[in-house]
Motif scaffolding. Structure first.
Motif, PDB file in Angstrom:
ATOM      1  N   SER A 135      67.887  38.823 -54.401  1.00 41.30           N
ATOM      2  CA  SER A 135      69.108  38.248 -53.836  1.00 41.30           C
ATOM      3  C   SER A 135      69.303  37.002 -54.824  1.00 41.30           C
ATOM      4  N   ILE A 136      70.296  37.155 -55.498  1.00 42.23           N
ATOM      5  CA  ILE A 136      70.671  36.067 -56.640  1.00 42.23           C
ATOM      6  C   ILE A 136      71.640  35.128 -56.018  1.00 42.23           C
ATOM      7  N   GLN A 137      71.959  35.049 -54.576  1.00 38.31           N
ATOM      8  CA  GLN A 137      72.585  34.134 -53.965  1.00 38.31           C
ATOM      9  C   GLN A 137      71.951  32.541 -53.984  1.00 38.31           C
ATOM     10  N   ASP A 138      70.879  32.607 -53.976  1.00 39.48           N
ATOM     11  CA  ASP A 138      69.856  31.281 -54.174  1.00 39.48           C
ATOM     12  C   ASP A 138      70.523  30.624 -55.597  1.00 39.48           C
ATOM     13  N   HIS A 139      70.314  31.617 -56.653  1.00 40.24           N
ATOM     14  CA  HIS A 139      70.811  31.075 -57.935  1.00 40.24           C
ATOM     15  C   HIS A 139      72.458  30.641 -57.893  1.00 40.24           C
ATOM     16  N   ILE A 140      73.314  31.462 -57.073  1.00 42.87           N
ATOM     17  CA  ILE A 140      74.508  31.049 -57.310  1.00 42.87           C
ATOM     18  C   ILE A 140      74.870  29.802 -56.513  1.00 42.87           C
TER      19      ILE A 140
ATOM     20  N   ILE B 163      63.969  33.749 -60.494  1.00 45.69           N
ATOM     21  CA  ILE B 163      64.073  34.218 -59.195  1.00 45.69           C
ATOM     22  C   ILE B 163      63.289  35.206 -58.792  1.00 45.69           C
ATOM     23  N   LYS B 164      62.392  34.548 -57.687  1.00 47.79           N
ATOM     24  CA  LYS B 164      61.363  35.733 -57.291  1.00 47.79           C
ATOM     25  C   LYS B 164      61.997  36.824 -56.371  1.00 47.79           C
ATOM     26  N   ALA B 165      61.251  37.871 -56.249  1.00 46.67           N
ATOM     27  CA  ALA B 165      61.869  38.998 -55.433  1.00 46.67           C
ATOM     28  C   ALA B 165      62.195  38.569 -53.803  1.00 46.67           C
ATOM     29  N   LYS B 166      62.976  39.287 -53.463  1.00 46.04           N
ATOM     30  CA  LYS B 166      63.445  39.198 -51.876  1.00 46.04           C
ATOM     31  C   LYS B 166      62.330  40.030 -51.106  1.00 46.04           C
ATOM     32  N   CYS B 167      61.964  41.063 -51.621  1.00 45.99           N
ATOM     33  CA  CYS B 167      61.160  42.195 -51.190  1.00 45.99           C
ATOM     34  C   CYS B 167      60.609  42.925 -52.340  1.00 45.99           C
ATOM     35  N   ILE B 168      59.291  43.533 -52.269  1.00 42.90           N
ATOM     36  CA  ILE B 168      58.810  44.547 -53.082  1.00 42.90           C
ATOM     37  C   ILE B 168      58.361  45.616 -52.371  1.00 42.90           C
ATOM     38  N   PHE B 169      58.786  46.879 -52.712  1.00 44.31           N
ATOM     39  CA  PHE B 169      58.609  47.944 -51.907  1.00 44.31           C
ATOM     40  C   PHE B 169      57.493  49.009 -52.895  1.00 44.31           C
ATOM     41  N   GLN B 170      56.576  49.527 -52.189  1.00 40.99           N
ATOM     42  CA  GLN B 170      55.708  50.254 -52.691  1.00 40.99           C
ATOM     43  C   GLN B 170      55.451  51.548 -52.068  1.00 40.99           C
ATOM     44  N   GLY B 171      55.638  52.740 -52.537  1.00 41.43           N
ATOM     45  CA  GLY B 171      55.558  53.997 -52.236  1.00 41.43           C
ATOM     46  C   GLY B 171      55.547  55.108 -53.290  1.00 41.43           C
ATOM     47  N   ASN B 172      56.034  54.773 -54.459  1.00 36.88           N
ATOM     48  CA  ASN B 172      56.089  55.796 -55.493  1.00 36.88           C
ATOM     49  C   ASN B 172      54.606  55.834 -56.174  1.00 36.88           C
ATOM     50  N   GLN B 173      53.804  56.961 -56.585  1.00 38.98           N
ATOM     51  CA  GLN B 173      52.623  56.819 -56.998  1.00 38.98           C
ATOM     52  C   GLN B 173      52.773  56.825 -58.724  1.00 38.98           C
TER      53      GLN B 173
END
Length: 135
Positions: free
Chosen positions: A40-45, A78-88
């Motif tokens: 989310s780039i809202q924090d930077h904005i 900016i650090k990630a809002k969330c990191i999603f793991q599922g692909n191999q």
């Protein structure tokens, strides 16, 4: 080279899987590290809107070379809002759902199409493995 903002959290460079949300200030990416990252780039904005003007971000002068009196600060990260793991394997493409900024899909070299919903966590909502038969 100076950047207005640097998105961090991947373990590898993002080369091709990148999407911007049409309705919210969200950016989505995937890469060789097998992850999908949502920012989310809202924090930077918000930070730019409240900046006192004492220092300028690197891109605030329209891409021109900084003048000697301009203070150039390090590009904000900016650090990630969330990191999603599922692909191999490498995530080749990502796309936001047209009707929801919280839902998106990824597809990888592992032949998996994954649907995600950021409102319910970082686990896949639906995972479809594509099996190809030749002959």
């Amino acid at each position: 080279m100076h950047y207005d903002v640097i998105l961090t959290s991947h373990e590898e460079n993002v080369e091709f899987a990148l999407a911007m949300c049409q309705s919210e200030p969200f950016v989505l990416s995937g890469c060789k590290d097998k992850s999908v990252v949502l920012w989310s780039i809202q924090d930077h904005i918000s930070t730019l809107a409240t900046d006192s003007g004492a220092t300028k971000s690197p891109g605030s002068n329209g891409g021109k070379s900084p003048k000697s009196e301009d203070k150039v600060i390090e590009s904000p990260k900016i650090k990630a809002k969330c990191i999603f793991q599922g692909n191999q394997d490498t995530v080749e493409d990502v796309q936001f759902c047209p009707s929801s900024a919280q839902e998106f899909c990824s597809v990888g070299d592992d032949s998996c199409l994954i649907q995600w919903d950021a409102r319910i966590g970082s686990s896949p909502v639906v995972k479809v493995t594509l099996i190809f038969h030749f002959g």
